[in-house]
Design a protein around this motif. Structure first.
Motif, PDB file in Angstrom:
ATOM      1  N   ILE A 254      35.605  36.708  54.705  1.00 29.23           N
ATOM      2  CA  ILE A 254      36.718  37.621  54.405  1.00 29.23           C
ATOM      3  C   ILE A 254      37.984  37.200  55.148  1.00 29.23           C
ATOM      4  CG2 ILE A 254      37.525  39.991  54.777  1.00 29.23           C
ATOM      5  CD1 ILE A 254      34.848  40.974  53.877  1.00 29.23           C
ATOM      6  N   MET A 255      37.840  36.624  56.345  1.00 25.21           N
ATOM      7  CA  MET A 255      39.015  36.155  57.081  1.00 25.21           C
ATOM      8  C   MET A 255      39.749  35.066  56.300  1.00 25.21           C
ATOM      9  SD  MET A 255      37.578  36.057  61.007  1.00 25.21           S
ATOM     10  CE  MET A 255      38.979  35.088  61.576  1.00 25.21           C
ATOM     11  N   VAL A 256      38.999  34.269  55.548  1.00 28.19           N
ATOM     12  CA  VAL A 256      39.625  33.231  54.718  1.00 28.19           C
ATOM     13  C   VAL A 256      40.240  33.849  53.462  1.00 28.19           C
ATOM     14  CG1 VAL A 256      39.181  31.160  53.351  1.00 28.19           C
ATOM     15  CG2 VAL A 256      38.063  31.448  55.569  1.00 28.19           C
ATOM     16  N   LEU A 257      39.495  34.724  52.785  1.00 29.74           N
ATOM     17  CA  LEU A 257      39.952  35.266  51.503  1.00 29.74           C
ATOM     18  C   LEU A 257      41.116  36.242  51.651  1.00 29.74           C
ATOM     19  CD1 LEU A 257      36.556  35.854  49.623  1.00 29.74           C
ATOM     20  CD2 LEU A 257      38.166  33.962  49.380  1.00 29.74           C
ATOM     21  N   ARG A 258      41.233  36.913  52.797  1.00 24.71           N
ATOM     22  CA  ARG A 258      42.332  37.885  52.971  1.00 24.71           C
ATOM     23  C   ARG A 258      43.698  37.218  52.964  1.00 24.71           C
ATOM     24  NH1 ARG A 258      44.366  38.643  58.248  1.00 24.71           N
ATOM     25  NH2 ARG A 258      44.625  40.891  57.895  1.00 24.71           N
ATOM     26  N   GLU A 259      43.731  35.908  53.169  1.00 21.79           N
ATOM     27  CA  GLU A 259      44.997  35.183  53.142  1.00 21.79           C
ATOM     28  C   GLU A 259      45.315  34.610  51.765  1.00 21.79           C
ATOM     29  OE1 GLU A 259      46.755  35.426  55.759  1.00 21.79           O
ATOM     30  OE2 GLU A 259      45.175  36.224  57.063  1.00 21.79           O
ATOM     31  N   MET A 260      44.447  34.809  50.809  1.00 25.56           N
ATOM     32  CA  MET A 260      44.673  34.261  49.467  1.00 25.56           C
ATOM     33  C   MET A 260      45.784  35.023  48.759  1.00 25.56           C
ATOM     34  SD  MET A 260      42.458  31.809  49.371  1.00 25.56           S
ATOM     35  CE  MET A 260      42.280  31.356  47.655  1.00 25.56           C
ATOM     36  N   GLU A 261      46.384  34.351  47.772  1.00 22.60           N
ATOM     37  CA  GLU A 261      47.547  34.923  47.086  1.00 22.60           C
ATOM     38  C   GLU A 261      47.192  36.186  46.295  1.00 22.60           C
ATOM     39  OE1 GLU A 261      49.257  31.893  44.705  1.00 22.60           O
ATOM     40  OE2 GLU A 261      50.027  30.731  46.414  1.00 22.60           O
ATOM     41  N   TYR A 262      45.999  36.212  45.696  1.00 22.66           N
ATOM     42  CA  TYR A 262      45.658  37.397  44.891  1.00 22.66           C
ATOM     43  C   TYR A 262      45.484  38.632  45.754  1.00 22.66           C
ATOM     44  CZ  TYR A 262      40.694  36.894  46.134  1.00 22.66           C
ATOM     45  OH  TYR A 262      39.511  36.810  46.804  1.00 22.66           O
ATOM     46  N   VAL A 263      45.102  38.464  47.026  1.00 22.12           N
ATOM     47  CA  VAL A 263      45.008  39.600  47.940  1.00 22.12           C
ATOM     48  C   VAL A 263      46.413  40.078  48.323  1.00 22.12           C
ATOM     49  CG1 VAL A 263      44.203  40.374  50.202  1.00 22.12           C
ATOM     50  CG2 VAL A 263      42.777  38.866  48.816  1.00 22.12           C
ATOM     51  N   THR A 264      47.316  39.120  48.552  1.00 17.33           N
ATOM     52  CA  THR A 264      48.711  39.479  48.851  1.00 17.33           C
ATOM     53  C   THR A 264      49.336  40.229  47.685  1.00 17.33           C
ATOM     54  OG1 THR A 264      48.888  37.487  50.230  1.00 17.33           O
ATOM     55  CG2 THR A 264      50.941  38.566  49.556  1.00 17.33           C
ATOM     56  N   ALA A 265      49.041  39.761  46.465  1.00 17.80           N
ATOM     57  CA  ALA A 265      49.574  40.440  45.276  1.00 17.80           C
ATOM     58  C   ALA A 265      49.004  41.845  45.144  1.00 17.80           C
ATOM     59  CB  ALA A 265      49.242  39.618  44.028  1.00 17.80           C
ATOM     60  N   ALA A 266      47.712  42.023  45.452  1.00 15.28           N
ATOM     61  CA  ALA A 266      47.099  43.348  45.375  1.00 15.28           C
ATOM     62  C   ALA A 266      47.731  44.299  46.383  1.00 15.28           C
ATOM     63  CB  ALA A 266      45.598  43.229  45.626  1.00 15.28           C
ATOM     64  N   LYS A 267      48.049  43.786  47.584  1.00 14.82           N
ATOM     65  CA  LYS A 267      48.725  44.620  48.581  1.00 14.82           C
ATOM     66  C   LYS A 267      50.120  45.007  48.101  1.00 14.82           C
ATOM     67  CE  LYS A 267      46.340  42.772  52.665  1.00 14.82           C
ATOM     68  NZ  LYS A 267      46.506  42.003  53.931  1.00 14.82           N
ATOM     69  N   ALA A 268      50.840  44.046  47.476  1.00 15.32           N
ATOM     70  CA  ALA A 268      52.188  44.320  46.975  1.00 15.32           C
ATOM     71  C   ALA A 268      52.175  45.382  45.883  1.00 15.32           C
ATOM     72  CB  ALA A 268      52.814  43.029  46.451  1.00 15.32           C
ATOM     73  N   LEU A 269      51.083  45.453  45.121  1.00 19.30           N
ATOM     74  CA  LEU A 269      50.968  46.460  44.063  1.00 19.30           C
ATOM     75  C   LEU A 269      50.595  47.830  44.604  1.00 19.30           C
ATOM     76  CD1 LEU A 269      49.128  44.356  41.318  1.00 19.30           C
ATOM     77  CD2 LEU A 269      51.502  45.159  41.261  1.00 19.30           C
ATOM     78  N   GLY A 270      50.338  47.913  45.908  1.00 22.55           N
ATOM     79  CA  GLY A 270      50.038  49.194  46.529  1.00 22.55           C
ATOM     80  C   GLY A 270      48.589  49.608  46.457  1.00 22.55           C
ATOM     81  N   LEU A 271      47.675  48.659  46.164  1.00 28.38           N
ATOM     82  CA  LEU A 271      46.248  48.997  46.117  1.00 28.38           C
ATOM     83  C   LEU A 271      45.740  49.295  47.521  1.00 28.38           C
ATOM     84  CD1 LEU A 271      44.906  46.316  43.602  1.00 28.38           C
ATOM     85  CD2 LEU A 271      45.710  48.635  43.123  1.00 28.38           C
ATOM     86  N   SER A 272      44.808  50.204  47.616  1.00 28.86           N
ATOM     87  CA  SER A 272      44.251  50.576  48.920  1.00 28.86           C
ATOM     88  C   SER A 272      43.410  49.433  49.492  1.00 28.86           C
ATOM     89  CB  SER A 272      43.392  51.829  48.795  1.00 28.86           C
ATOM     90  OG  SER A 272      42.239  51.563  48.016  1.00 28.86           O
ATOM     91  N   ASP A 273      43.296  49.438  50.815  1.00 26.50           N
ATOM     92  CA  ASP A 273      42.516  48.382  51.483  1.00 26.50           C
ATOM     93  C   ASP A 273      41.059  48.409  51.032  1.00 26.50           C
ATOM     94  OD1 ASP A 273      44.710  47.461  52.941  1.00 26.50           O
ATOM     95  OD2 ASP A 273      44.377  48.935  54.530  1.00 26.50           O
ATOM     96  N   ILE A 274      40.494  49.612  50.882  1.00 31.05           N
ATOM     97  CA  ILE A 274      39.087  49.728  50.469  1.00 31.05           C
ATOM     98  C   ILE A 274      38.894  49.117  49.085  1.00 31.05           C
ATOM     99  CG2 ILE A 274      37.205  51.313  49.958  1.00 31.05           C
ATOM    100  CD1 ILE A 274      37.870  51.069  52.916  1.00 31.05           C
ATOM    101  N   ARG A 275      39.843  49.387  48.179  1.00 30.95           N
ATOM    102  CA  ARG A 275      39.712  48.831  46.829  1.00 30.95           C
ATOM    103  C   ARG A 275      39.859  47.322  46.847  1.00 30.95           C
ATOM    104  NH1 ARG A 275      43.055  50.626  41.359  1.00 30.95           N
ATOM    105  NH2 ARG A 275      42.028  49.126  39.971  1.00 30.95           N
ATOM    106  N   ILE A 276      40.760  46.812  47.657  1.00 28.85           N
ATOM    107  CA  ILE A 276      40.933  45.351  47.746  1.00 28.85           C
ATOM    108  C   ILE A 276      39.651  44.698  48.252  1.00 28.85           C
ATOM    109  CG2 ILE A 276      42.155  43.514  48.962  1.00 28.85           C
ATOM    110  CD1 ILE A 276      44.636  45.331  48.920  1.00 28.85           C
TER     111      ILE A 276
END
Length: 369
Positions: A254-276
Motif C-alpha cells: 500500500i505504501m507503493v500504491l498510495r503514490e500512484m496517479e489513480y490514487v491521487t486522482a481519487a483524492k482530488a475527486l473527494g473520495l473518502s480514504d476508506i473507499r480509496i
C-alpha cells in the motif's frame, strides 16, 4: 483471471498440489461417510486389536449395547458421526448349540477363550419371535462380519484410516480459520499503517515488531492459556499469531500504491480514504494476499500439529494428525513405526501442496516483495 488460472495450471506441480488440496477438502467434508468407523471421532476401541499391521483382518461379533444410544438425525450424523448401538468382540470362530452361540474370543495371537451367548440376547426383538434357525441366519448375515483395517489399528484398537479421514477436518478447519483471521487483521492494520503513515504507522509497526520478536509457539501458548484449550480456541489462537507477516506485506504494497496517479486522482475527486483503500488499492494487491494466504494455511497446519503433539492443541478423543503422532511416536523404534509415520506423511503432503501452490501463484503473479 482466466488467463492467470490457465497459466497456473500449466505447471504440473501446481496441478498436483491443487489435486491434493481438493481431495483433502472433499475427504474433510465427507469424512464420516467415507470412514469404515463412522462413530463420533472414529473412536471405536477394540483393545484386543491394538497396534495391528495395515491390511489386518478380523471377524467381529456385534453385541447390542444394554443402553442403546440416542438416535441422531442425518444432518447431525453428517458432521458428528453416528453413535454405534453395538459393542465389538473379535472372534476366531463360532458355532451354534441349540439356542446359543459359542464364540472363540480372540485375545492375542496365541490366546483365546470361549464365550457363550443366548441368541435372544443378541438379535433384535422382532427376530426373537422367529425360529432358532431364523435367528442363527440373521446373526450370521448382520452381526458377524469380517472387517479389514486397511491402515491397521492404533494402540487402542481404533481404525487408523478412519481417524486419519476424520482428522483431516481439523487440519483444513484450522487453515481456514487461521487464514481468515490473519488476513482480515493483516488487511485492516496493514492498510491503516501503509496509507495514513505518521503516528498510526509508528504505533502499528511497534506492535508488529514486538510480536515479531516473540517465537510463534510461545505466543500461541500465551493466548491458549488465556482463552483455554479446545477445538475453536486453538484455531483462534493460531489465527491471532499469524497476522503479522500479512500486515507487513500489505503495508509495504500500500505504501507503493498510495503514490500512484489513480490514487491521487481519487483524492482530488473527494473520495473518502476508506473507499480509496477498499475499492481502489486492495483489489490491486489481491495477488500478494493470495500468496501469503496459501503460506499461512500451510503454517497453520504445522502449528496445530505441533501444539497437538505437545498436548495443548485438539484434545482427545477428537482425532488430529499431530495428536496421532503424539500417541504413537514411541512406536517409531519398534516394528510398528507406521502408527506415527502415516499421520506424519499426511501432514507433509498437505503442507507441501500449499507451499507448492503458493510458489506457483507467486511465479504466475510475478510477486516481488
Amino acid at each position: 483471471m482466466d488467463h492467470l488460472i490457465k497459466k497456473l495450471f500449466r505447471k504440473p506441480s501446481a496441478v498436483i498440489a491443487a489435486c491434493i488440496i481438493g481431495l483433502t477438502c472433499l475427504v474433510a467434508i465427507f469424512a464420516y461417510q467415507l470412514s469404515p468407523d463412522s462413530s463420533p471421532y472414529a473412536n471405536r476401541m477394540i483393545v484386543e486389536l491394538g497396534a495391528r499391521q495395515p491390511g489386518f483382518r478380523k471377524q467381529l461379533l456385534y453385541i447390542p449395547k444394554a443402553i442403546p444410544p440416542a438416535k441422531e438425525n442425518r444432518l447431525t450424523a453428517w458432521f458428528t458421526g453416528m453413535p454405534s448401538a453395538f459393542q465389538y468382540l473379535p472372534i476366531n470362530s463360532y458355532w451354534f448349540r441349540e439356542d446359543k452361540i459359542l464364540v472363540s474370543h480372540y485375545i492375542d495371537e496365541d490366546m483365546s477363550d470361549t464365550i457363550t451367548y443366548k441368541l435372544s440376547a443378541l438379535v433384535p426383538s422382532s427376530i426373537q419371535q422367529q425360529s432358532i434357525a431364523a435367528q442363527q441366519t440373521y446373526l450370521q448375515q448382520y452381526q458377524i462380519k469380517k472387517i479389514r483395517f486397511w491402515l491397521g489399528t492404533d494402540r487402542y484398537g481404533r481404525d487408523i484410516l478412519s481417524r486419519l479421514l476424520v482428522g483431516s477436518r481439523v487440519s483444513i478447519a484450522v487453515g481456514f480459520v487461521a487464514v481468515i483471521l490473519s488476513i482480515t487483521i493483516g488487511i485492516i492494520l496493514g492498510s491503516l499503517a501503509g496509507y495514513f503513515r505518521g503516528i498510526i504507522d509508528n504505533a502499528i509497526m511497534w506492535v508488529i515488531n514486538m510480536l515479531w520478536a516473540i517465537p510463534t509457539l510461545l505466543l500461541v501458548f500465551a493466548i491458549t492459556l488465556t482463552i483455554g484449550k479446545g477445538f475453536w480456541e486453538i484455531f483462534i489462537a493460531i489465527g491471532l499469531t499469524m497476522w503479522v507477516s500479512a500486515a507487513r506485506l500489505i503495508r509495504g504494497q500500500i505504501m507503493v500504491l498510495r503514490e500512484m496517479e489513480y490514487v491521487t486522482a481519487a483524492k482530488a475527486l473527494g473520495l473518502s480514504d476508506i473507499r480509496i483503500i477498499f475499492r481502489h488499492i486492495l483489489p490491486n494487491i489481491s495477488g500478494p494476499v493470495m500468496v501469503i494466504a496459501a503460506s499461512n494455511f500451510a503454517t497453520a497446519i504445522l502449528i496445530e500439529a505441533g501444539l497437538s503433539f505437545l498436548g495443548i492443541g485438539v484434545q482427545p478423543p477428537q482425532p488430529s494428525w499431530g495428536l496421532m503422532i503424539k500417541e504413537h511416536y514411541n512406536f517409531l523404534l519398534t516394528d510398528r513405526p507406521f502408527l506415527a509415520i502415516i499421520p506424519g506423511i499426511a501432514i507433509m503432503l498437505l503442507v507441501y501442496a500449499f507451499n507448492i501452490l503458493g510458489n506457483a501463484m507467486r511465479d504466475v503473479l510475478d510477486v516481488r516483495e
